[in-house]
Design an enzyme around this catalytic site. Sequence first.
Site, mmCIF file in Angstrom:
data_model
loop_
_atom_site.group_PDB
_atom_site.id
_atom_site.type_symbol
_atom_site.label_atom_id
_atom_site.label_comp_id
_atom_site.label_asym_id
_atom_site.label_seq_id
_atom_site.Cartn_x
_atom_site.Cartn_y
_atom_site.Cartn_z
ATOM 1 C CE LYS A 56 -2.232 0.152 3.854
ATOM 2 N NZ LYS A 56 -1.558 1.082 4.745
ATOM 3 N NE ARG B 157 -4.111 0.330 11.232
ATOM 4 C CZ ARG B 157 -2.968 0.824 10.795
ATOM 5 N NH1 ARG B 157 -2.869 2.090 10.491
ATOM 6 N NH2 ARG B 157 -1.919 0.048 10.658
ATOM 7 N NE ARG C 245 7.590 -3.718 5.719
ATOM 8 C CZ ARG C 245 6.359 -3.210 5.868
ATOM 9 N NH1 ARG C 245 5.761 -2.648 4.835
ATOM 10 N NH2 ARG C 245 5.740 -3.277 7.016
ATOM 11 N NE ARG D 244 7.292 -0.783 9.871
ATOM 12 C CZ ARG D 244 6.174 -0.512 9.200
ATOM 13 N NH1 ARG D 244 6.239 0.197 8.100
ATOM 14 N NH2 ARG D 244 5.008 -0.943 9.608
ATOM 15 N NE ARG E 253 2.002 -3.800 11.653
ATOM 16 C CZ ARG E 253 2.921 -3.706 10.701
ATOM 17 N NH1 ARG E 253 3.973 -4.467 10.697
ATOM 18 N NH2 ARG E 253 2.786 -2.824 9.747
HETATM 19 P P1 AMP Z 1 1.217 1.262 9.979
HETATM 20 O O1 AMP Z 1 2.583 1.560 9.490
HETATM 21 O O2 AMP Z 1 0.144 1.949 9.198
HETATM 22 O O3 AMP Z 1 0.958 -0.205 10.159
HETATM 23 O O4 AMP Z 1 1.113 1.903 11.460
HETATM 24 C C1 AMP Z 1 2.026 1.546 12.488
HETATM 25 C C2 AMP Z 1 1.347 1.677 13.839
HETATM 26 O O5 AMP Z 1 0.860 3.022 14.023
HETATM 27 C C3 AMP Z 1 0.126 0.803 14.035
HETATM 28 O O6 AMP Z 1 0.469 -0.495 14.436
HETATM 29 C C4 AMP Z 1 -0.635 1.573 15.123
HETATM 30 O O7 AMP Z 1 -0.044 1.386 16.382
HETATM 31 C C5 AMP Z 1 -0.387 3.025 14.712
HETATM 32 N N1 AMP Z 1 -1.442 3.535 13.800
HETATM 33 C C6 AMP Z 1 -1.247 4.109 12.586
HETATM 34 N N2 AMP Z 1 -2.408 4.480 12.024
HETATM 35 C C7 AMP Z 1 -3.383 4.137 12.910
HETATM 36 C C8 AMP Z 1 -4.818 4.255 12.913
HETATM 37 N N3 AMP Z 1 -5.488 4.789 11.875
HETATM 38 N N4 AMP Z 1 -5.492 3.800 14.005
HETATM 39 C C9 AMP Z 1 -4.858 3.260 15.044
HETATM 40 N N5 AMP Z 1 -3.503 3.096 15.097
HETATM 41 C C10 AMP Z 1 -2.764 3.536 14.055
#
Ligand code: AMP
Length: 254
Positions: free
Chosen positions: A41, A120, A159, A192, A203
């Site tokens: 994405k 989300r 990754r 990461r 996740r």
């Molecule tokens: P991502 O890289 O989008 O997977 O985001 C990494 C982390 O940021 C997630 O595991 C959450 O802890 C937090 N996070 C990012 N966007 C959101 C969202 N829209 N709602 C809740 N947590 C978020």
Amino acid sequence: MNKPIEIAWIRGGDARCDIQPDKPPGSPWRLVLLGAPGVGKGTQAEILCARLGACHLSTGDILRSAECPTCVTRSQALQSAILNMRKGGLVPDETMLELVGERGRCLRCCGGFVLDGFPRTVAQAEGLDELLIREGVVLDAVITYELSVNEIVRRLSGRLVCPDCKAVFHRTKKRPIREGICDACGGRLVRRADDEPDAIRTRMTLYEEKIGPLLEWYARKGLLIRVPAYGAPEEIYARMWTCRQSLRVTAASP
Ligand code: AMP
């Protein structure tokens, strides 16, 4: 190095992001991208932003950038979101809405936006609707990238990211020229923390629980475009344009 949007977001308030959209005002695109971790994405968001002249608003990237020790002035929402992210769970909806609400300037930017990682949950989507009404702009489409769980696990386990410039590599699919070193800035590549196997499982479970109702919600609004995310980034991008014919109200090409 942080992107201008990340610097502005971390600075807080109504800070300008100091970039002029490449595209002349007139037909901005305002999109939400959805997809489980590892579907590609982020890469699609970058391609879309480069082609459409839109701003990439990635909540995950913002939170990771704001974690750096030199970022001392963080808003209350940002500070609390970082603490939640470190625990490996989702940030509460109210905190995320406060955080995205801080970027009203980006939401109404004449270049448009590509929201990546937000919303989300249905509660976040409802909050986003209210925010967009307040800012006087309309969402054009919600694109969801779809891939099998096996393929996602295979992709994520390889990754590598550069903590300095955020470039993304892969142990087999996109190897850096020098092992473990970022091609773009020479930084040392790392996995990461949330790509560690336990964090990936958390996740994926969280994602699947929340995403079903969110997809239904956007499908009912006639905004959802489902895109199979196999193949090379350019193929996926081209497929997205074909899949967009499925929109009830087909958004015009830029
Ligand atoms: P991502 O890289 O989008 O997977 O985001 C990494 C982390 O940021 C997630 O595991 C959450 O802890 C937090 N996070 C990012 N966007 C959101 C969202 N829209 N709602 C809740 N947590 C978020």
